[in-house]
Design a protein around this motif. Structure first.
Motif, PDB file in Angstrom:
ATOM      1  N   SER A 206       0.846  -1.203   0.000  1.00  0.00           N
ATOM      2  CA  SER A 206       0.000   0.000   0.000  1.00  0.00           C
ATOM      3  C   SER A 206       0.879   1.251   0.000  1.00  0.00           C
ATOM      4  CB  SER A 206      -0.891   0.006   1.241  1.00  0.00           C
ATOM      5  OG  SER A 206      -0.154   0.459   2.367  1.00  0.00           O
ATOM      6  N   ASP A 207       0.231   2.402  -0.068  1.00  0.00           N
ATOM      7  CA  ASP A 207       0.979   3.666  -0.085  1.00  0.00           C
ATOM      8  C   ASP A 207       1.814   3.886   1.175  1.00  0.00           C
ATOM      9  OD1 ASP A 207      -0.351   3.973  -2.438  1.00  0.00           O
ATOM     10  OD2 ASP A 207      -1.754   5.495  -1.733  1.00  0.00           O
ATOM     11  N   ARG A 208       1.516   3.147   2.235  1.00  0.00           N
ATOM     12  CA  ARG A 208       2.285   3.320   3.486  1.00  0.00           C
ATOM     13  C   ARG A 208       3.772   3.066   3.275  1.00  0.00           C
ATOM     14  NH1 ARG A 208      -1.024   4.477   8.313  1.00  0.00           N
ATOM     15  NH2 ARG A 208      -3.112   4.104   7.562  1.00  0.00           N
ATOM     16  N   ALA A 209       4.092   2.235   2.281  1.00  0.00           N
ATOM     17  CA  ALA A 209       5.489   1.826   2.098  1.00  0.00           C
ATOM     18  C   ALA A 209       6.278   2.821   1.242  1.00  0.00           C
ATOM     19  CB  ALA A 209       5.548   0.433   1.482  1.00  0.00           C
ATOM     20  N   ILE A 210       5.612   3.909   0.809  1.00  0.00           N
ATOM     21  CA  ILE A 210       6.332   4.956   0.068  1.00  0.00           C
ATOM     22  C   ILE A 210       5.927   6.330   0.630  1.00  0.00           C
ATOM     23  CG2 ILE A 210       7.028   3.858  -2.104  1.00  0.00           C
ATOM     24  CD1 ILE A 210       4.298   4.570  -3.305  1.00  0.00           C
ATOM     25  N   PRO A 211       6.337   6.605   1.885  1.00  0.00           N
ATOM     26  CA  PRO A 211       5.894   7.852   2.509  1.00  0.00           C
ATOM     27  C   PRO A 211       6.465   9.096   1.827  1.00  0.00           C
ATOM     28  CG  PRO A 211       7.407   6.670   3.953  1.00  0.00           C
ATOM     29  CD  PRO A 211       7.174   5.794   2.770  1.00  0.00           C
ATOM     30  N   ARG A 212       5.707  10.177   1.845  1.00  0.00           N
ATOM     31  CA  ARG A 212       6.148  11.456   1.271  1.00  0.00           C
ATOM     32  C   ARG A 212       7.331  12.003   2.069  1.00  0.00           C
ATOM     33  NH1 ARG A 212       8.203  15.639   1.273  1.00  0.00           N
ATOM     34  NH2 ARG A 212       7.397  17.727   0.851  1.00  0.00           N
ATOM     35  N   SER A 213       7.287  11.778   3.367  1.00  0.00           N
ATOM     36  CA  SER A 213       8.318  12.350   4.237  1.00  0.00           C
ATOM     37  C   SER A 213       8.352  11.553   5.527  1.00  0.00           C
ATOM     38  CB  SER A 213       7.933  13.807   4.540  1.00  0.00           C
ATOM     39  OG  SER A 213       8.605  14.272   5.676  1.00  0.00           O
ATOM     40  N   LEU A 214       9.507  11.527   6.165  1.00  0.00           N
ATOM     41  CA  LEU A 214       9.583  10.862   7.465  1.00  0.00           C
ATOM     42  C   LEU A 214       8.754  11.636   8.483  1.00  0.00           C
ATOM     43  CD1 LEU A 214      13.429  10.177   7.368  1.00  0.00           C
ATOM     44  CD2 LEU A 214      11.579   8.578   6.812  1.00  0.00           C
ATOM     45  N   ARG A 215       8.504  12.904   8.158  1.00  0.00           N
ATOM     46  CA  ARG A 215       7.694  13.757   9.043  1.00  0.00           C
ATOM     47  C   ARG A 215       6.210  13.485   8.872  1.00  0.00           C
ATOM     48  NH1 ARG A 215       8.054  19.139   7.056  1.00  0.00           N
ATOM     49  NH2 ARG A 215       8.762  18.420   5.022  1.00  0.00           N
TER      50      ARG A 215
END
Ligand code: HDE
Length: 693
Positions: A206-215
């Motif tokens: 899912s999209d969780r595995a490609i986060p936009r930022s660690l923040r």
């Protein structure tokens, strides 16, 4: 005696050059403080003669250099860290006696490290992977390490399988690839034979595995823990971190391009945000429940492949972490930090989760070889900030100089000055009853592997489901062994018929799923809308970046207005010029862009604005970099604001007008642009540009 001379370096032409040592603040010395006269030349016998063994300055410098690297973490090698503090909102005395959760005026120092799992220390930031989310709280009663991930469940139920899982996902041992990628045969071979990994696979695809930022990612303690209050009453807890400025992910094509254009995208983003004073903030929440509730569930709370939906046990926010300081030294802090799930403080206790139980052993053991001996907790980033005293002594890399003749207890020789146990304040394990035969056996209550993956699928929005299908299609498409693909298709069908059918069709393998017989038939659990990132997305531009593509003749007045609007939202405006040098604006002033177009693809930004002067547009339309910039922003579903003059560029990039392509015709239109950009990506665009699978 000859006066020490500056260090001449002779060129082939016989001309003598001086190395410029630059300004200096204090004398350079060796590690034992001997001042160094020459840091440019080794000691040799004659200017062209052999180097002398006697040169202790050179030998020390080279020896130290040779040992600059320590063994990297076997998992989570690639990581970025930051300092900060945690503050509880109000006393949690009813649930726990943990000292750092009592007083809202106390700021407990923390060090957080975010990481990918599979890649080496030098790998890129954007693989499809789970992210580590580890926080060390330096509390007044010792260090508490909450060593979690950005996904609330895990691949396996028992620590016994961890080395197999990691060997399967890491580079294949004969060929040494792929680096930082799960899209290969050994990983899918292993997981396709491990039904318990299905739930985690759904999250990892899912999209969780490609986060936009660690923040902008959530964090989870994963396991069930316990908390006890001062009266000794205990309850189960699960830990959750929520980024206060919203969770967000990138789209896969963006991740792929980011890994090439800026492999440090996440590390840089975290560092720069903190340097700019845009401090990442995360709220810590608890799910608290008792044994009766745990017993009422159709799955086991000791099973790390299961979550408890928030709709059943709501999150109780208890405090906030702010990361407000970058490390002074990456190696000393981010690399040497040694997290350990066994570091807990009075008021917190473990559960019998067999994965957690294995972790309690593993981390300490890992540090012994990674940090070279048992004294790694003396390294500043690992040392407690409260007093510590005991009779442990010596060992490799001992930094302390203990005094006196007594290094044991009980003793009568230290005259009561030495440390002694404290039954009142000391850590007490909860007296949890344990019984049963000594067995190697998985509990029956761990046997359902498909109900929660189905719950996850049913909780996703349509775009998120499409991304999961595409991710499976990509990963399984890179698996050579057909039998593995078929086996996986069998699992996916069991999770949900739609999922199985869509992945099979994307692979062109309709009807080829191997039939998989589950240990227990899946239940239709109620969906948990809280699991959808898109459904729960905050409307915000806080900490986001808006890229503005300029040309000569830029309108400084409009730019100024946009900047004010963006800064009011906590966003940053980034100017991209045709080249790095100054740009002549329409009013005759000069603008210095933040980046040249060649160095700042639109993947770096959350929304974009095209502000070319009409006279420049024809030339710009000839540049592939300009058209790619725009096409990527569109393809990545970003909001695009544009001056009417930019229309030929949009036409060339084949961009169809939609709700996210906004002409900017004046100040009001700027406000509309900001409002639309706050609402995030244009999900409705996606089916128009990528064939839905
Ligand atoms: Fe880890 N894990 N792990 N892990 N883990 C390590 O410890 C291990 C697991 C997690 O930023 C290692 O210091 C075992 C779950 C994070 O430094 C090692 C098992 C979760 C980090 C280790 C697990 C995690 C690690 C490697 C199965 C989420 C990075 C270097 C029983 C709850 C921390 C080190 C940092 C690191 C072992 C499973 C999270 C080898 C044996 C589940 C965030 O000790």
């Amino acid at each position: 005696m000859k006066k020490p001379q500056p260090n001449p370096i002779e060129t082939a032409g016989g001309e003598t050059h001086q190395t410029n040592p630059g300004k200096h603040g204090c004398p350079l010395t060796t590690n034992v403080g001997i001042p160094v006269a020459d840091n440019q030349n080794s000691l040799r016998q004659g200017a062209r003669g052999p180097t002398l063994l006697e040169d202790f300055v050179l030998r020390e410098k080279i020896t130290h250099f040779d040992h600059e690297r320590i063994p990297e973490r076997i998992v989570h090698a690639r990581g970025s860290g930051a300092h900060g503090y945690f503050q509880v909102y109000e006393s949690q005395a009813a649930i726990t006696q943990a000292a750092f959760l009592q007083d809202p005026s106390v700021k407990t120092p923390v060090f957080a490290r975010f990481s990918t799992v599979a890649g080496g220390a030098g790998s890129g930031d954007m693989p499809r992977d789970v992210r580590g989310f580890a926080v060390k709280f330096y509390t007044e009663e010792g260090n508490f390490d909450l060593v979690g991930n950005n996904i609330p469940v895990f691949f396996i139920q028992d620590a016994m399988k961890f080395p197999d899982l990691v060997h399967a996902v890491k580079m294949e041992p004969d060929r040494g690839f792929p680096q930082a990628a799960s899209a290969h045969d050994t990983f899918w071979d292993f997981v396709s034979l491990m039904p318990e990994s299905m739930h985690m696979l759904m999250w990892a695809m899912s999209d969780r595995a490609i986060p936009r930022s660690l923040r902008m990612m959530q964090g989870f303690g994963v396991h069930t823990f316990r908390m006890r209050n001062a009266e000794g009453a205990w309850q189960f807890v699960k830990f959750h971190w929520r980024p206060l400025h919203g969770s967000a992910s990138v789209v896969w094509d963006e991740a792929v391009k980011l890994n090439g254009a800026d492999p440090d995208f996440h590390r840089r983003d975290l560092w720069e945000a903190i340097e700019r004073g845009v401090f990442p903030e995360f709220e810590l929440s608890l799910q608290v429940f008792d044994e009766a509730f745990a017993d009422s569930l159709p799955y086991d709370v000791l099973d790390a492949t299961k979550l408890i939906p928030e709709e059943l046990i709501p999150l109780q926010p208890i405090g906030r972490m702010v990361l407000d300081r970058n490390p002074d030294n990456f190696f000393a802090e981010t690399e040497q930090v040694a997290f350990c799930p066994a570091n807990i403080v009075p008021g917190i206790d473990f559960s019998e989760d067999p994965l957690l139980q294995g972790r309690l052993f593993s981390y300490l053991d890992t540090q012994l070889s990674r940090l070279g001996g048992p004294n790694f907790n003396q390294i500043p980033v690992n040392a407690p900030r409260c007093p510590m005293h005991n009779f442990q002594r010596d060992g490799l890399r001992q930094m302390a100089v203990p005094k006196g003749r007594v290094a044991y207890e009980p003793n009568s020789l230290d005259e009561g000055q030495g440390p002694r146990e404290d039954p009142q304040r000391g850590f007490q394990s909860l007296p949890i009853p344990a019984q049963g035969d000594k067995v190697r056996e998985r509990a029956e209550s761990f046997a359902d592997h498909y109900s929660q993956p189905r719950l996850f699928w049913n909780s996703m929005s349509a775009p998120e489901q499409a991304h999961i299908v595409s991710a499976f299609a990509f990963e399984l498409g890179k698996v050579d062994t057909r039998a593995i693909r078929k086996r996986m298709l069998g699992h996916l069908e069991l999770i949900h018929a739609d999922l199985g059918r869509r992945v099979a069709s994307a692979l062109g393998m309709e009807g080829e799923a191997e039939s998989v017989k589950p240990a227990r038939m899946p239940l239709d659990l109620a969906p948990s809308p809280a699991l959808s990132l898109i459904a729960g997305a905050q409307e915000t531009l806080h900490g986001r970046k808006v890229g503005v593509l300029l040309s000569e003749g830029a309108d400084t007045d409009l730019l100024g207005k946009l900047k004010v609007l963006l800064e009011a939202e906590g966003a940053q405006m980034v100017l991209i010029g045709p080249r790095a040098g100054k740009v002549l604006a329409a009013d005759g002033s000069h603008l210095i862009p933040d980046f040249a177009l060649a160095a700042a693809p639109s993947i770096f930004f959350d929304a974009v604005v095209l502000m070319p002067r009409e006279a420049e547009v024809a030339a710009m339309a000839q540049l592939a970099a300009v058209i790619d910039w725009i096409r990527d922003a569109y393809g990545h579903l970003k909001v695009i604001g544009h001056l009417p003059a930019a229309q030929p560029l949009l036409d060339k990039a084949a961009i169809a007008p939609d709700a996210g392509v906004l002409p900017i015709t004046g100040a009001d239109a700027l406000r509309d642009f900001v409002a639309r950009a706050k609402a995030g990506r244009i999900w409705a665009r996606e089916p128009q540009i990528r064939a839905p699978v």
